[in-house]
Scaffold this motif. Structure first.
Motif, PDB file in Angstrom:
ATOM      1  N   ILE A   1       0.188  -1.085   0.250  1.00  0.00           N
ATOM      2  CA  ILE A   1       1.202  -1.032  -0.798  1.00  0.00           C
ATOM      3  C   ILE A   1       1.979   0.275  -0.700  1.00  0.00           C
ATOM      4  O   ILE A   1       1.518   1.246  -0.110  1.00  0.00           O
ATOM      5  N   ASN A   2       3.173   0.258  -1.259  1.00  0.00           N
ATOM      6  CA  ASN A   2       3.916   1.499  -1.467  1.00  0.00           C
ATOM      7  C   ASN A   2       4.714   1.349  -2.756  1.00  0.00           C
ATOM      8  O   ASN A   2       4.717   0.282  -3.375  1.00  0.00           O
ATOM      9  N   VAL A   3       5.365   2.400  -3.184  1.00  0.00           N
ATOM     10  CA  VAL A   3       6.038   2.380  -4.477  1.00  0.00           C
ATOM     11  C   VAL A   3       7.061   1.251  -4.571  1.00  0.00           C
ATOM     12  O   VAL A   3       7.194   0.597  -5.604  1.00  0.00           O
TER      13      VAL A   3
ATOM     14  N   THR B   1       3.315  -8.288  -0.649  1.00  0.00           N
ATOM     15  CA  THR B   1       3.833  -7.727  -1.899  1.00  0.00           C
ATOM     16  C   THR B   1       3.496  -8.540  -3.126  1.00  0.00           C
ATOM     17  O   THR B   1       3.838  -8.152  -4.226  1.00  0.00           O
ATOM     18  N   GLY B   2       2.849  -9.665  -3.007  1.00  0.00           N
ATOM     19  CA  GLY B   2       2.619 -10.447  -4.216  1.00  0.00           C
ATOM     20  C   GLY B   2       1.488 -11.419  -4.100  1.00  0.00           C
ATOM     21  O   GLY B   2       1.063 -11.779  -3.013  1.00  0.00           O
ATOM     22  N   VAL B   3       0.975 -11.825  -5.233  1.00  0.00           N
ATOM     23  CA  VAL B   3      -0.075 -12.828  -5.335  1.00  0.00           C
ATOM     24  C   VAL B   3       0.282 -13.751  -6.471  1.00  0.00           C
ATOM     25  O   VAL B   3       1.218 -13.499  -7.213  1.00  0.00           O
ATOM     26  N   PRO B   4      -0.441 -14.852  -6.637  1.00  0.00           N
ATOM     27  CA  PRO B   4      -0.060 -15.811  -7.669  1.00  0.00           C
ATOM     28  C   PRO B   4      -0.104 -15.212  -9.072  1.00  0.00           C
ATOM     29  O   PRO B   4      -0.715 -14.184  -9.310  1.00  0.00           O
ATOM     30  N   GLN B   5       0.515 -15.939 -10.009  1.00  0.00           N
ATOM     31  CA  GLN B   5       0.534 -15.490 -11.386  1.00  0.00           C
ATOM     32  C   GLN B   5      -0.877 -15.439 -11.953  1.00  0.00           C
ATOM     33  O   GLN B   5      -1.721 -16.221 -11.595  1.00  0.00           O
TER      34      GLN B   5
ATOM     35  N   PHE C   1      -9.127   2.968   2.656  1.00  0.00           N
ATOM     36  CA  PHE C   1      -8.023   3.140   3.597  1.00  0.00           C
ATOM     37  C   PHE C   1      -7.067   1.947   3.547  1.00  0.00           C
ATOM     38  O   PHE C   1      -5.845   2.103   3.461  1.00  0.00           O
ATOM     39  N   ARG C   2      -7.616   0.760   3.568  1.00  0.00           N
ATOM     40  CA  ARG C   2      -6.766  -0.439   3.584  1.00  0.00           C
ATOM     41  C   ARG C   2      -6.043  -0.635   2.255  1.00  0.00           C
ATOM     42  O   ARG C   2      -4.884  -1.064   2.227  1.00  0.00           O
ATOM     43  N   LEU C   3      -6.710  -0.337   1.148  1.00  0.00           N
ATOM     44  CA  LEU C   3      -6.085  -0.504  -0.162  1.00  0.00           C
ATOM     45  C   LEU C   3      -4.860   0.393  -0.312  1.00  0.00           C
ATOM     46  O   LEU C   3      -3.825  -0.022  -0.842  1.00  0.00           O
ATOM     47  N   VAL C   4      -4.973   1.629   0.141  1.00  0.00           N
ATOM     48  CA  VAL C   4      -3.855   2.562   0.049  1.00  0.00           C
ATOM     49  C   VAL C   4      -2.748   2.176   1.023  1.00  0.00           C
ATOM     50  O   VAL C   4      -1.561   2.406   0.777  1.00  0.00           O
TER      51      VAL C   4
ATOM     52  N   SER D   1      -3.025  -3.709  -8.733  1.00  0.00           N
ATOM     53  CA  SER D   1      -4.494  -3.664  -8.823  1.00  0.00           C
ATOM     54  C   SER D   1      -5.102  -2.991  -7.598  1.00  0.00           C
ATOM     55  O   SER D   1      -6.172  -2.373  -7.685  1.00  0.00           O
ATOM     56  N   CYS D   2      -4.424  -3.085  -6.444  1.00  0.00           N
ATOM     57  CA  CYS D   2      -4.922  -2.405  -5.243  1.00  0.00           C
ATOM     58  C   CYS D   2      -4.926  -0.895  -5.447  1.00  0.00           C
ATOM     59  O   CYS D   2      -5.864  -0.199  -5.028  1.00  0.00           O
ATOM     60  N   LEU D   3      -3.885  -0.384  -6.079  1.00  0.00           N
ATOM     61  CA  LEU D   3      -3.814   1.051  -6.365  1.00  0.00           C
ATOM     62  C   LEU D   3      -4.932   1.448  -7.331  1.00  0.00           C
ATOM     63  O   LEU D   3      -5.605   2.468  -7.144  1.00  0.00           O
ATOM     64  N   ASN D   4      -5.143   0.639  -8.363  1.00  0.00           N
ATOM     65  CA  ASN D   4      -6.179   0.965  -9.344  1.00  0.00           C
ATOM     66  C   ASN D   4      -7.583   0.863  -8.765  1.00  0.00           C
ATOM     67  O   ASN D   4      -8.471   1.633  -9.137  1.00  0.00           O
TER      68      ASN D   4
END
Length: 771
Positions: free
Chosen positions: A610-612, A743-747, A604-607, A621-624
């Motif tokens: 994020i959004n498109v 929306t982001g994480v480190p490189q 539930f939290r992973l979906v 990676s959350c989507l995967n």
């Protein structure tokens, strides 16, 4: 043009405090004509250069704060009265100086460079003249004017709107081959600008949606990619870079005259701190040599004399190695990666770096830890910090999904991997069997083992922890290797990671994310790793601390969640193995994930986060991970149960249709993104051990339009809340929780092969990284 009556000009000059610059420029212009007395021009340029240099040094000392015209009147006056144009008359085109002595050319370049330092408008106007920029490269063939030319080109390219094409430089191959090693190292500073994808400086531009659209518009290779190919076609270029990167400090040649070295440092480093140190030493030596009481013992005990020469020599060596490693790193991430890999292996880059590791790369702290630039006020990197970061980035790029990764070990360590496989009765991986042992590391320890040693010694708050973890993780990426995991487990890596996550008090999201990802790769499908985990996390308090860290930012920890889910699924199919059954019953982590309510909570939290519109190379990676959970459920015929649970959850939250519509759009984007013929999908397949065909099939089933299908998302959205036909490129849906704004994480995290700029957004001119 004439500047008018000399007397009137002098009076106006005195009132306006022009410091005689207009008159000097008039005389300089008069001397620029053929058959003029160029000795006078030389004297005039010396005076002007001295005036402008004082302001440039002041500007550098103040960390390059934005210069106001009133703050730097000499530079402003020089530009106002056409000084730049007069200087260009001497240099370009049809310049009279080209056949004259080098000192005149150096002074002209120095005047222009000092103007560029203080006045951005001058730099931009010069950058707009492509013919002049290309002409500057031809001046680099002269060793006496090389440094001045190189630094001016570097400043100009830094503001140039359109990237220069290296193939447009006359006889580039001959130019590069004419450089000595020191010149080639300095030239890498220029190359770093020409082969890196430009950083757009806008977060929206980094979304996958924007990147995919950009790729469709620009199907042909970018200028940076073309420049990379151009460099690779220069005979001997990569070999010379490998020699530069691995040269020992003792072999470096340094200026014996410190006042001469002072000039070189100024043009090359552009920094007041190093200059001050050298100047102080030169002054000290001069004072002591003129004092009768000075003797050999007092000179020998002088702190600066004792410390600075070797220290400066080392800093000098480190500084240019930063540029060399950066260029190699970018080339490793380019389209010609396999070609570059082959050459780096052939020229023994990795064994060479291994030999430098203790004495240069990770040597003990020294007093020469100067910050050597102020281009980016948010970045306080020193030469040694930058060098270590570039070294770790290079290891990450070299190892990532490539069979050459085993060159990071020595022959004894390769034998250890073979023994691990033999004991476990599993075949050796093909890459290990095919490794050319003449190209691996020398000595008692390989480069990977040395890195593990310093990693465990690193202070808890060290900024290197992130990059160290990324470099080690890249060694494990790709198809999971039990032998690779056990090699690292035997060296205490798992316990060290757990200490950092649970006991060290680490609060850095960057570092924690890198350790979560590394832990996932280290434990995946490895029952021994889970047994070790349970031994370390031996209290409820420790386990709850671990869960808290995971739950505090699921974007950071989702790769570890994926590893646990995948491993649990495999272990549950190996119930004939006594050890597996024992660990399954005892391991708190596996027991936690075995409870379906916990897996649903993660899903539930992973979906939901994020959004498109917010998908990036990192958080996709959350989507995967959410897809992995559903694929495993589908294998066990439980997909309808999971989809219905999501429906019940969004109704309970009083947002019917919101979650499932969002997930439906995400999967539609997934199809467009991962089914693109240019996308490398082997990363998903290798990391999950699930055939990519099953990924595609599951997504198609979930996106099915038949509302009677129990495995289609559409079946679980009530008609009034149905919104499945929305254009993917329109506005996204609102999500249920504020976590959606993450929306982001480190490189460093990869779900497919990135462009070089994904790793290396070169904002800082020294360390080539963000602050």
């Amino acid at each position: 043009k004439k500047l008018g009556n000399e007397t009137l000009l002098q009076e106006r000059d005195k009132r306006a405090k022009w410091h005689g610059i207009p008159s000097l420029l008039q005389k300089l212009y008069d001397s620029s004509h053929p058959n003029s007395d160029l000795s006078q021009a030389h004297s005039l340029l010396k005076v002007l250069s001295s005036q402008l240099s004082m302001e440039a040094m002041s500007f550098v000392t103040e960390d390059r704060k934005t210069a106001q015209e009133s703050t730097f009147p000499n530079t402003y006056t020089f530009d106002l009265f056409g000084g730049v144009d007069v200087s260009l008359t001497y240099l370009f085109p049809d310049a009279v100086l080209l056949v004259m002595n080098d000192d005149l050319v150096k002074d002209c370049l120095s005047v222009l460079y000092n103007c560029c330092i203080c006045t951005e408008g001058v730099t931009k106007s010069l950058a707009a003249r492509d013919d002049f920029v290309l002409f500057l490269f031809t001046l680099m063939t002269n060793k006496k004017t090389f440094l001045q030319t190189a630094t001016l080109i570097e400043d100009i390219l830094g503001v140039k709107k359109e990237m220069i094409q290296l193939e447009g430089i006359p006889n580039l191959s001959g130019l590069v081959q004419s450089f000595d090693q020191q010149q080639l190292a300095n030239f890498c500073r220029i190359l770093s600008v020409t082969i890196s994808e430009p950083d757009v400086g806008n977060d929206d531009k980094h979304t996958l949606l924007a990147k995919n659209a950009q790729q469709k518009r620009n199907a042909s290779p970018s200028r940076a990619e073309v420049n990379q190919v151009t460099l690779l076609n220069i005979p001997g270029f990569i070999e010379r870079l490998c020699k530069l990167a691995t040269r020992k400090v003792s072999e470096a040649t340094g200026a014996s005259n410190f006042l001469q070295e002072l000039e070189d440092w100024y043009t090359w480093l552009d920094n007041a701190l190093v200059l001050d140190a050298l100047m102080q030493m030169a002054t000290e030596e001069a004072e002591q040599s003129s004092t009768e009481s000075s003797d050999e013992s007092s000179l020998a005990t002088s702190p600066l004399r004792h410390r600075l020469p070797q220290s400066m020599k080392i800093v000098h060596e480190i500084m240019y190695k930063v540029e060399v490693l950066y260029v190699l790193c970018v080339l490793l991430m380019g389209r010609q990666r396999n070609q570059v890999h082959k050459m780096l292996a052939e020229f023994r880059l990795i064994p060479g770096l291994n030999n430098l590791f203790d004495k240069l790369i990770w040597r003990k702290y020294t007093a020469s830890n100067h910050v050597v630039h102020g281009q980016n006020e948010n970045c306080d990197c020193s030469p040694e910090i930058s060098f270590k970061i570039q070294f770790l980035r290079l290891l990450q790029s070299f190892s990532d999904h490539h069979e050459n990764k085993y060159l990071l070990l020595n022959s004894q360590e390769l034998n250890e991997l073979s023994a691990i496989s033999m004991k476990a009765n599993i075949p050796e991986v093909e890459a290990l069997v095919n490794t050319d042992r003449s190209l691996v590391c020398d000595g008692k320890k390989g480069l990977l083992t040395r890195l593990l040693t310093v990693m465990k010694r690193e202070p808890p708050d060290s900024s290197f922890r992130f990059w160290q973890a990324r470099a080690v993780e890249s060694f494990l990426r790709g198809a999971t290797s039990y032998a690779d995991q056990m090699f690292l487990l035997k060296r205490g890596l798992l316990e060290h990671i757990l200490f950092c996550i649970i006991d060290s008090g680490c609060t850095s999201r960057d570092v924690l994310q890198s350790y979560f990802d590394l832990l996932g790769e280290l434990m995946k499908f490895n029952i021994d790793a889970f047994k070790r985990f349970n031994k370390y996390v031996n209290t409820e308090e420790k386990f709850q601390t671990f869960l808290t860290q995971i739950n505090s930012s699921l974007v950071d920890s989702n790769m570890l969640v994926r590893c646990i889910v995948l491993s649990l699924d495999r272990f549950e199919s190996q119930t004939e193995d006594v050890k597996v059954v024992e660990v399954l019953s005892e391991c708190c982590l596996l027991s936690y994930m075995a409870r379906v309510e916990n897996r649903l909570s993660f899903l539930f939290r992973l979906v939901n986060i994020i959004n498109v519109q917010t998908l990036t190379q990192e958080n996709v990676s959350c989507l995967n991970t959410s897809l992995v959970i559903l694929m495993l459920a589908r294998r066990r015929a439980k997909l309808p149960f999971y989809l219905n649970a999501l429906r019940e959850k969004e109704h309970a939250e009083k947002y019917p249709g919101c979650l499932l519509n969002n997930f439906h759009n995400l999967l539609r984007f997934w199809q467009r993104h991962y089914l693109n013929k240019d996308k490398d999908s082997t990363c998903l397949e290798n990391s999950s051990c699930i055939p990519f065909s099953y990924w595609k099939e599951t997504v198609s089933v979930l996106l099915g339009s038949d509302r009677t299908s129990l495995c289609a998302i559409a079946s679980y959205i009530d008609e009034p809340f149905m919104d499945l036909d929305r254009d993917l490129f329109g506005n996204g849906h609102k999500t249920i929780t504020p976590e959606a704004q993450v929306t982001g994480v480190p490189q460093g995290r990869l779900e497919s092969q990135p462009s070089p700029s994904h790793y290396l957004p070169a904002l800082c001119p020294l360390c080539h990284s963000t602050a």
